[in-house]
Write a protein that holds these residues in place. Structure first.
Motif, mmCIF file in Angstrom:
data_model
loop_
_atom_site.group_PDB
_atom_site.id
_atom_site.type_symbol
_atom_site.label_atom_id
_atom_site.label_comp_id
_atom_site.label_asym_id
_atom_site.label_seq_id
_atom_site.Cartn_x
_atom_site.Cartn_y
_atom_site.Cartn_z
ATOM 1 N N ASP A 102 0.820 -1.215 0.000
ATOM 2 C CA ASP A 102 0.000 0.000 0.000
ATOM 3 C C ASP A 102 0.856 1.269 0.000
ATOM 4 O O ASP A 102 0.538 2.239 -0.678
ATOM 5 N N ALA A 103 1.942 1.258 0.757
ATOM 6 C CA ALA A 103 2.799 2.439 0.886
ATOM 7 C C ALA A 103 3.845 2.529 -0.225
ATOM 8 O O ALA A 103 4.617 3.482 -0.257
ATOM 9 N N GLN A 104 3.840 1.563 -1.119
ATOM 10 C CA GLN A 104 4.835 1.509 -2.202
ATOM 11 C C GLN A 104 6.244 1.669 -1.631
ATOM 12 O O GLN A 104 7.050 2.457 -2.108
ATOM 13 N N ALA A 105 6.520 0.855 -0.602
ATOM 14 C CA ALA A 105 7.764 0.977 0.147
ATOM 15 C C ALA A 105 8.890 0.125 -0.431
ATOM 16 O O ALA A 105 9.627 -0.509 0.299
ATOM 17 N N ALA A 106 9.017 0.128 -1.737
ATOM 18 C CA ALA A 106 10.110 -0.638 -2.344
ATOM 19 C C ALA A 106 10.575 0.018 -3.617
ATOM 20 O O ALA A 106 9.786 0.580 -4.368
ATOM 21 N N GLN A 107 11.848 -0.063 -3.824
ATOM 22 C CA GLN A 107 12.403 0.230 -5.148
ATOM 23 C C GLN A 107 13.013 -1.077 -5.622
ATOM 24 O O GLN A 107 12.379 -1.822 -6.329
ATOM 25 N N CYS A 108 14.216 -1.389 -5.162
ATOM 26 C CA CYS A 108 14.810 -2.663 -5.587
ATOM 27 C C CYS A 108 14.211 -3.825 -4.813
ATOM 28 O O CYS A 108 14.176 -4.943 -5.302
ATOM 29 N N HIS A 148 13.233 5.203 2.767
ATOM 30 C CA HIS A 148 12.991 5.249 4.206
ATOM 31 C C HIS A 148 11.659 5.890 4.580
ATOM 32 O O HIS A 148 10.964 5.403 5.470
ATOM 33 N N VAL A 149 11.274 6.950 3.921
ATOM 34 C CA VAL A 149 10.011 7.618 4.237
ATOM 35 C C VAL A 149 8.841 6.681 3.970
ATOM 36 O O VAL A 149 7.928 6.557 4.796
ATOM 37 N N GLU A 150 8.867 5.982 2.856
ATOM 38 C CA GLU A 150 7.798 5.038 2.524
ATOM 39 C C GLU A 150 7.789 3.852 3.476
ATOM 40 O O GLU A 150 6.727 3.328 3.832
ATOM 41 N N ILE A 151 8.967 3.402 3.890
ATOM 42 C CA ILE A 151 9.044 2.286 4.830
ATOM 43 C C ILE A 151 8.427 2.688 6.163
ATOM 44 O O ILE A 151 7.640 1.929 6.749
ATOM 45 N N LEU A 152 8.736 3.870 6.654
ATOM 46 C CA LEU A 152 8.133 4.344 7.901
ATOM 47 C C LEU A 152 6.615 4.450 7.768
ATOM 48 O O LEU A 152 5.866 4.079 8.676
ATOM 49 N N LYS A 153 6.170 4.942 6.640
ATOM 50 C CA LYS A 153 4.737 5.030 6.358
ATOM 51 C C LYS A 153 4.104 3.637 6.362
ATOM 52 O O LYS A 153 3.010 3.439 6.895
ATOM 53 N N ALA A 154 4.808 2.661 5.797
ATOM 54 C CA ALA A 154 4.306 1.287 5.741
ATOM 55 C C ALA A 154 4.172 0.690 7.139
ATOM 56 O O ALA A 154 3.192 -0.009 7.426
ATOM 57 N N VAL A 155 5.116 0.963 8.008
ATOM 58 C CA VAL A 155 5.044 0.427 9.374
ATOM 59 C C VAL A 155 3.849 1.031 10.101
ATOM 60 O O VAL A 155 3.096 0.311 10.774
#
Length: 176
Positions: A102-108, A148-155
């Motif tokens: 949902d947070a699109q917390a990935a690139q690679c 990192h911003v997207e990962i924090l949003k995902a958590v």
């Protein structure tokens, strides 16, 4: 050598991986990551640094994040190991996995295994962590792409999803 699910023999190491008992007739010094990837075909945990410092190889051992690249098989004897593949249950993704989508917390995506499993353990321990606690927990997982911003949003999203579903991440983050 392929794992078996028969009764343990002398020199055989038995553990539970994603809810299934497996036994390996291998030296206890072999890294858990090698067995997960090579013998069981579970490729969620990645080989990153090989030193236990980047988090790409993270698995949950009895619900606690562990670095599979440096964890000898003998240490996992008789314990519950959960990999990224063991989180999802039919019909969909685990709430933490869904939150990362949902947070699109990935690139690679190389770091996501460690980020997701560390988040599962965090939310099992504290269903409503603050920003500082999230940052502290994830600080040992390196993201070379800078999401990192997207990962924090995902958590934060995962905490919401798990709170609304009543799933506090018990049993190493597995859903009933």
């Amino acid at each position: 050598m392929a794992p078996t699910s028969t009764a343990p023999e002398s020199g055989t190491i038995t553990l539970e991986v994603n809810g299934t008992a497996v036994a390996f007739a291998r030296p206890g010094t072999v890294a858990l990551l090698d067995l997960l990837r090579n013998d069981l075909g579970l490729n969620g945990a990645k080989y990153g640094c090989g030193l236990g410092q980047c988090g790409a190889c993270t698995v949950l051992v009895d619900g606690v994040p562990a670095r599979a690249c440096i964890l000898p098989l003998a240490v996992a004897r008789g314990r519950r190991v959960t990999t990224l593949e063991g989180l999802a249950s039919a019909p969909g993704l685990h709430p933490v996995q869904q939150a990362f989508v949902d947070a699109q917390a990935a690139q690679c995506g190389y770091c996501l295994n460690g980020m997701i499993l560390t988040t599962v353990a965090l939310l099992a321990r504290n269903p409503s962590p603050g920003e500082a606690e999230i940052r502290r927990e994830l600080s040992g997982n390196l993201c070379r792409c800078g999401t990192h911003v997207e990962i924090l949003k995902a958590v934060r999203r995962a905490a919401e999803l798990m709170g609304s579903s009543g799933d506090a991440g018990a049993d190493a983050g597995r859903r009933p």
